[in-house]
Structure formats: structure tokens, C-alpha cells
Motif scaffolding. Structure first.
Motif, PDB file in Angstrom:
ATOM      1  N   LEU A  18      89.821  23.032  35.043  1.00  0.00           N
ATOM      2  CA  LEU A  18      90.727  24.112  35.390  1.00  0.00           C
ATOM      3  C   LEU A  18      91.947  23.533  36.096  1.00  0.00           C
ATOM      4  O   LEU A  18      91.820  22.836  37.097  1.00  0.00           O
ATOM      5  N   VAL A  19      93.133  23.822  35.570  1.00  0.00           N
ATOM      6  CA  VAL A  19      94.372  23.296  36.143  1.00  0.00           C
ATOM      7  C   VAL A  19      94.909  24.295  37.171  1.00  0.00           C
ATOM      8  O   VAL A  19      95.104  25.479  36.868  1.00  0.00           O
ATOM      9  N   LEU A  20      95.137  23.820  38.371  1.00  0.00           N
ATOM     10  CA  LEU A  20      95.636  24.674  39.448  1.00  0.00           C
ATOM     11  C   LEU A  20      97.125  24.940  39.239  1.00  0.00           C
ATOM     12  O   LEU A  20      97.930  24.001  39.267  1.00  0.00           O
ATOM     13  N   PRO A  21      97.517  26.198  39.037  1.00  0.00           N
ATOM     14  CA  PRO A  21      98.935  26.496  38.796  1.00  0.00           C
ATOM     15  C   PRO A  21      99.749  26.340  40.073  1.00  0.00           C
ATOM     16  O   PRO A  21      99.384  26.893  41.104  1.00  0.00           O
ATOM     17  N   PRO A  22     100.832  25.594  40.043  1.00  0.00           N
ATOM     18  CA  PRO A  22     101.624  25.396  41.264  1.00  0.00           C
ATOM     19  C   PRO A  22     102.138  26.722  41.818  1.00  0.00           C
ATOM     20  O   PRO A  22     102.320  27.693  41.090  1.00  0.00           O
ATOM     21  N   TRP A  23     102.369  26.726  43.112  1.00  0.00           N
ATOM     22  CA  TRP A  23     102.943  27.911  43.765  1.00  0.00           C
ATOM     23  C   TRP A  23     104.446  27.833  43.599  1.00  0.00           C
ATOM     24  O   TRP A  23     105.081  26.888  44.061  1.00  0.00           O
ATOM     25  N   TYR A  24     105.017  28.845  42.953  1.00  0.00           N
ATOM     26  CA  TYR A  24     106.439  28.756  42.636  1.00  0.00           C
ATOM     27  C   TYR A  24     107.118  30.113  42.698  1.00  0.00           C
ATOM     28  O   TYR A  24     106.668  31.075  42.048  1.00  0.00           O
ATOM     29  N   ASN A  25     108.169  30.192  43.508  1.00  0.00           N
ATOM     30  CA  ASN A  25     109.089  31.330  43.493  1.00  0.00           C
ATOM     31  C   ASN A  25     108.385  32.671  43.690  1.00  0.00           C
ATOM     32  O   ASN A  25     108.678  33.641  42.999  1.00  0.00           O
ATOM     33  N   PRO A  73     108.124  23.700  42.638  1.00  0.00           N
ATOM     34  CA  PRO A  73     106.700  24.065  42.574  1.00  0.00           C
ATOM     35  C   PRO A  73     105.912  23.328  43.659  1.00  0.00           C
ATOM     36  O   PRO A  73     106.128  22.140  43.892  1.00  0.00           O
ATOM     37  N   ILE A  74     105.023  24.056  44.326  1.00  0.00           N
ATOM     38  CA  ILE A  74     104.254  23.496  45.434  1.00  0.00           C
ATOM     39  C   ILE A  74     102.801  23.308  44.985  1.00  0.00           C
ATOM     40  O   ILE A  74     102.179  24.243  44.495  1.00  0.00           O
ATOM     41  N   PRO A  75     102.234  22.110  45.162  1.00  0.00           N
ATOM     42  CA  PRO A  75     100.846  21.887  44.754  1.00  0.00           C
ATOM     43  C   PRO A  75      99.860  22.580  45.681  1.00  0.00           C
ATOM     44  O   PRO A  75     100.189  22.938  46.817  1.00  0.00           O
ATOM     45  N   TRP A  76      98.647  22.759  45.214  1.00  0.00           N
ATOM     46  CA  TRP A  76      97.615  23.429  46.006  1.00  0.00           C
ATOM     47  C   TRP A  76      97.252  22.635  47.251  1.00  0.00           C
ATOM     48  O   TRP A  76      96.829  23.200  48.255  1.00  0.00           O
ATOM     49  N   SER A  77      97.407  21.323  47.208  1.00  0.00           N
ATOM     50  CA  SER A  77      97.035  20.497  48.351  1.00  0.00           C
ATOM     51  C   SER A  77      97.877  20.802  49.588  1.00  0.00           C
ATOM     52  O   SER A  77      97.496  20.441  50.700  1.00  0.00           O
ATOM     53  N   ALA A  78      99.023  21.482  49.411  1.00  0.00           N
ATOM     54  CA  ALA A  78      99.830  21.871  50.562  1.00  0.00           C
ATOM     55  C   ALA A  78      99.134  22.929  51.393  1.00  0.00           C
ATOM     56  O   ALA A  78      99.404  23.058  52.597  1.00  0.00           O
ATOM     57  N   PHE A  79      98.228  23.675  50.786  1.00  0.00           N
ATOM     58  CA  PHE A  79      97.572  24.791  51.475  1.00  0.00           C
ATOM     59  C   PHE A  79      96.051  24.656  51.552  1.00  0.00           C
ATOM     60  O   PHE A  79      95.423  25.206  52.465  1.00  0.00           O
ATOM     61  N   PHE A  80      95.452  23.942  50.602  1.00  0.00           N
ATOM     62  CA  PHE A  80      93.987  23.855  50.535  1.00  0.00           C
ATOM     63  C   PHE A  80      93.541  22.412  50.363  1.00  0.00           C
ATOM     64  O   PHE A  80      94.292  21.566  49.861  1.00  0.00           O
ATOM     65  N   GLU A  81      92.316  22.152  50.775  1.00  0.00           N
ATOM     66  CA  GLU A  81      91.708  20.847  50.558  1.00  0.00           C
ATOM     67  C   GLU A  81      91.169  20.812  49.125  1.00  0.00           C
ATOM     68  O   GLU A  81      90.149  21.443  48.824  1.00  0.00           O
ATOM     69  N   GLY A 107     107.482  31.204  31.298  1.00  0.00           N
ATOM     70  CA  GLY A 107     107.225  30.797  32.678  1.00  0.00           C
ATOM     71  C   GLY A 107     107.118  29.307  32.886  1.00  0.00           C
ATOM     72  O   GLY A 107     108.095  28.606  33.064  1.00  0.00           O
ATOM     73  N   TYR A 108     105.890  28.805  32.888  1.00  0.00           N
ATOM     74  CA  TYR A 108     105.591  27.388  33.105  1.00  0.00           C
ATOM     75  C   TYR A 108     105.984  26.911  34.500  1.00  0.00           C
ATOM     76  O   TYR A 108     106.377  25.765  34.682  1.00  0.00           O
ATOM     77  N   TRP A 109     105.927  27.806  35.508  1.00  0.00           N
ATOM     78  CA  TRP A 109     106.044  27.455  36.919  1.00  0.00           C
ATOM     79  C   TRP A 109     107.337  26.719  37.258  1.00  0.00           C
ATOM     80  O   TRP A 109     107.370  25.890  38.162  1.00  0.00           O
ATOM     81  N   GLY A 110     108.402  26.983  36.522  1.00  0.00           N
ATOM     82  CA  GLY A 110     109.688  26.357  36.815  1.00  0.00           C
ATOM     83  C   GLY A 110     109.886  25.001  36.174  1.00  0.00           C
ATOM     84  O   GLY A 110     110.958  24.399  36.306  1.00  0.00           O
ATOM     85  N   TYR A 111     108.887  24.507  35.458  1.00  0.00           N
ATOM     86  CA  TYR A 111     109.021  23.206  34.807  1.00  0.00           C
ATOM     87  C   TYR A 111     109.712  23.358  33.452  1.00  0.00           C
ATOM     88  O   TYR A 111     109.388  24.263  32.674  1.00  0.00           O
ATOM     89  N   THR A 112     110.633  22.460  33.160  1.00  0.00           N
ATOM     90  CA  THR A 112     111.294  22.450  31.849  1.00  0.00           C
ATOM     91  C   THR A 112     110.625  21.494  30.875  1.00  0.00           C
ATOM     92  O   THR A 112     110.974  21.473  29.699  1.00  0.00           O
ATOM     93  N   ASN A 113     109.671  20.707  31.368  1.00  0.00           N
ATOM     94  CA  ASN A 113     108.983  19.743  30.509  1.00  0.00           C
ATOM     95  C   ASN A 113     107.608  20.236  30.065  1.00  0.00           C
ATOM     96  O   ASN A 113     106.749  19.449  29.673  1.00  0.00           O
ATOM     97  N   VAL A 114     107.397  21.548  30.129  1.00  0.00           N
ATOM     98  CA  VAL A 114     106.168  22.163  29.625  1.00  0.00           C
ATOM     99  C   VAL A 114     106.540  23.153  28.524  1.00  0.00           C
ATOM    100  O   VAL A 114     107.380  24.028  28.721  1.00  0.00           O
ATOM    101  N   THR A 115     105.937  22.985  27.361  1.00  0.00           N
ATOM    102  CA  THR A 115     106.164  23.884  26.228  1.00  0.00           C
ATOM    103  C   THR A 115     104.821  24.198  25.576  1.00  0.00           C
ATOM    104  O   THR A 115     103.777  23.674  25.991  1.00  0.00           O
TER     105      THR A 115
END
Length: 399
Positions: free
Chosen positions: A76-83, A96-104, A163-171
Motif C-alpha cells: 500500500l502506497v501512502l499518498p503524500p499530504w498535499y494542498n 507534497p509532505i511524506p507520512w513520516s512527517a507526522f507518523f512513525e 491529481g497525482y498529489w501535485g507531481y508532474t512525473n506521475v501518469t
């Protein structure tokens, strides 16, 4: 039309049988054992605390499947926190903020096979990610047809995903519209339509429901959502310095989640006035423990409203506290981290009063259950100044 429906159903049965067979035959099956990745996204207006619950639905879905020896190669891929809509700090919206910023993340992985999105980029060519398929989930127009809620799904149209969490390199290779209603585990049926897919995503992940809310699996997953140690440390320092408590279960202050802004504007029948809030807090303290004279408030209220509530409570003999981060702390912890610090402080209090049907309150109640507070000190709410006041539901921990 009937022929197409029949062929789709036949194809699903065939692929499902093949997939189930391959999942059970661990040695001689020719099924590709390459890691596969399950992505999801949530409707942009949804807030931080609802998204935490959506994560649990998908994590439990995967953990329960693997608990039976199936789909062992899925992650399961953790979706970054974005906007996020409710986040105000510019730094919380910039990248985009990774989950590690908020959770272990290691704690999350103790329950379900989860990975951060950035780790997937490291495995791709030129750090570009191409999803095999994005399924955009949509609600049925009539969920209770003939008065009965039936689990079902069907391929539909009229949707798009950008969407793609603000990434332009995801299609993605294909975007598929799906009308869906039912439990989250039913998504495996959709995934099985294309068993060779390695990167599958569901947009509007808030639509599927929990398979079993409040069960032991639910609480095992919830306990694994341990906060980032930096956030825990900051909250505990505040509790020690300002509230004079040095234990996990404090007995000398009461905490309040005072939801204002949108609730005060659109749900006036559910929330009290400023004076009404002060009266209810005072009444709760006198009933619970009249020796308590400290009140901690977590709120989204404007500073003028907060000061007015503080004045009301001060006149009743209470010292009022709230966490006001410095600019440095806002940059370091982001909006999500500040919210978590508030929740930690509320969870340690001797007594808690929340806001009706607020996911922020729900998360605090869960933390308090995990810490071991008596449920009578947790499932309490602020009532309107007049009229009926529905008691909050009690979802107590299951060990």
C-alpha cells in the motif's frame, strides 16, 4: 448490452479463480511474484483527520487479505499530504509532505505492508511513475434503491482524474470510471479485472466503507498509527511546562475541542455560543472534579473568539491554555503536525469534551481509548445553548 455484461462477469470469474489459485500455490504457480502497488487518493476538500480514517480502510483491507495468505506481493502506497483545504500555512501547501512527517512509518509497517511514495520513485526509470490504471470511484445516484443498501459496482463514465498529489512525473495508462457502493474489500473484484496490473490506483478512496468498524483489526491498525516522535516530545514538553503534568494520564486539567469556523456558521444547531461553552465547561468540571482549575483548548476559532472564551473562563476561576506555535514551529511541523500536537495534549487530559461529529474529536477519542482513560471521561460533547443534544456514540477499544 446483456451480452457485454455477461462477458465482463465471465471474465471476472475466470481471472478471480486464476488469481486465487495462484495465491494459494506458492511453489509451482506461474503467477508473477513481482511486487505490486496499491495507490489511493481522497477527494481534495476532505480534511486531515478523515484522510487518516481512509488510510485505515485500505491498510486493513490489505492486512486482512495477507493474513489469509493472499496477495502477499501487494504493497500500500501512502499518498503524500498535499494542498489540504484547511491547511493555512504556505509551507504546508508548497510541496507534497511524506507520512513520516507526522507518523512513525515503521509502526505503520508493523500492521500493514505500506511504503512512502518517494521510495517508489527510486525504483523507476528517470523517477517517472506510470500507473497501469486509475479507477475513479463515484457514488451511485440512489444508494438505497427500494430502501435497501446493496454492495455493487459497475463501469461507468463521466469522470476524469488530474491529481497525482501535485507531481508532474506521475501518469497513468488508463482512467476508468466506477460507480461503487460497498465495503473497501470489494475493490479486490475491480483489481482482479486486470490481474497483470502492477500499479493500481483508486481515486475518491473515501467512498468505500470499512469492512468492520471498531473491531480488533480496526484497533490494531489504529494503535499502529503512532505519531512522529518529534510531535510527541513537543506536546509532552507543553504539558509538563504549562499544565504541570508529568504522566501519560493527567489528573489536573480538562481539555476541549472547540470547533468553530465552518461549524459555527453551518451547524449552529450543534454548537454553543461562547458564553454557553464556558457554562458547559464549568458544569463539567464541577461534576467531574471541582479541584481542577486548568483548561486546555484546541480550536480553529478566530483569536478574538478565543480571547472572549478565555475571559469567560478566567472569570469563573480557570487558567486557560492553548498551543500557539512559533513561526519556526509552523515551518517545522506544518499544519498537520500542529493539529497532532493539539490532539496529543487533549488526549492526556483528565477529562475531554469534544465537538459533535467532528473527525478531529473522533481521533482524540481514539487516542484516549488507546492511552487507557475511562470512557466516561472521553465521550462527551459540547451541546447547543438550547434544544436537543444527542449523546456521542461510544466506540471503545477492543483488545
Amino acid at each position: 448490452m446483456y451480452l457485454i455484461t455477461f462477458l465482463v462477469a465471465l471474465f471476472y470469474v475466470a481471472t478471480s479463480v486464476q488469481e486465487e489459485y495462484c495465491q494459494l500455490k506458492t511453489d509451482s504457480c506461474s503467477q508473477d511474484v513481482t511486487e505490486k502497488y496499491l495507490f489511493y487518493d481522497v477527494n481534495p476538500p476532505e480534511g486531515f483527520n478523515l484522510r487518516r480514517d481512509v488510510y485505515m480502510r485500505f491498510a486493513i483491507m490489505l492486512a486482512e487479505a495477507q493474513g489469509t495468505g493472499k496477495r502477499l506481493n501487494w504493497r500500500l502506497v501512502l499518498p503524500p499530504w498535499y494542498n489540504l483545504y484547511h491547511w493555512k500555512a504556505s509551507s504546508s501547501k508548497s510541496l507534497p509532505i511524506p507520512w513520516s512527517a507526522f507518523f512513525e512509518v515503521e509502526s505503520l509497517q508493523s500492521y500493514a505492508p505500506v511504503v512512502e511514495l518517494y521510495s517508489i520513485f527510486e525504483k523507476t526509470k528517470d523517477k517517472e511513475l506510470i500507473l497501469d490504471r486509475v479507477y475513479v470511484l463515484q457514488n451511485y445516484a440512489d444508494a438505497f434503491k427500494d430502501g435497501v443498501f446493496t454492495e455493487k459496482w459497475e463501469v461507468s463514465d463521466g469522470c476524469k482524474y488530474t491529481g497525482y498529489w501535485g507531481y508532474t512525473n506521475v501518469t497513468s495508462n488508463e482512467v476508468v470510471c466506477i460507480n461503487f457502493q460497498g465495503k473497501v474489500s470489494k475493490l479486490w473484484e475491480i483489481i482482479s479485472l486486470h490481474p497483470q496490473d502492477k500499479n493500481v490506483m483508486f481515486a475518491h478512496g473515501e467512498i468505500p466503507l470499512h469492512d468492520s468498524y471498531g473491531t480488533k483489526n480496526y484497533w490494531d491498525c489504529r494503535r499502529s498509527m503512532r505519531f512522529n516522535e518529534n510531535l510527541i516530545s513537543r506536546a509532552e514538553k507543553f504539558i509538563s511546562k504549562h499544565l504541570d503534568c508529568h504522566t501519560k494520564l493527567c489528573n489536573n486539567y480538562i481539555s476541549i475541542h472547540w470547533r468553530r469556523q465552518d461549524f459555527a456558521q453551518y451547524r449552529k444547531k450543534d454548537v454553543p455560543s461562547i458564553k454557553g461553552t464556558a457554562r458547559q465547561i464549568n458544569k463539567a468540571v464541577k461534576k467531574f472534579n471541582s479541584y481542577i482549575d486548568k483548561v486546555f483548548i484546541a480550536t480553529d476559532a478566530a483569536i478574538t473568539s478565543l480571547r472572549n472564551l478565555e475571559l469567560e473562563l478566567t472569570q469563573l476561576g480557570y487558567s486557560v491554555h492553548y498551543f500557539i506555535p512559533t513561526k519556526t514551529e509552523i515551518e517545522k511541523y506544518k499544519d498537520g503536525g500542529i493539529a497532532i500536537i493539539d490532539q496529543i495534549i487533549c488526549s492526556h487530559a483528565a477529562y475531554f469534551i469534544g465537538t459533535h461529529e467532528s473527525t478531529f474529536t473522533f481521533r482524540i477519542q481514539e487516542e484516549r481509548e488507546i492511552l487507557g482513560h475511562d470512557s466516561s471521561t472521553t465521550f462527551n460533547r459540547l451541546c447547543p445553548d438550547s434544544g436537543p443534544c444527542e449523546k456521542p456514540s461510544k466506540w471503545t477499544i477492543v483488545h
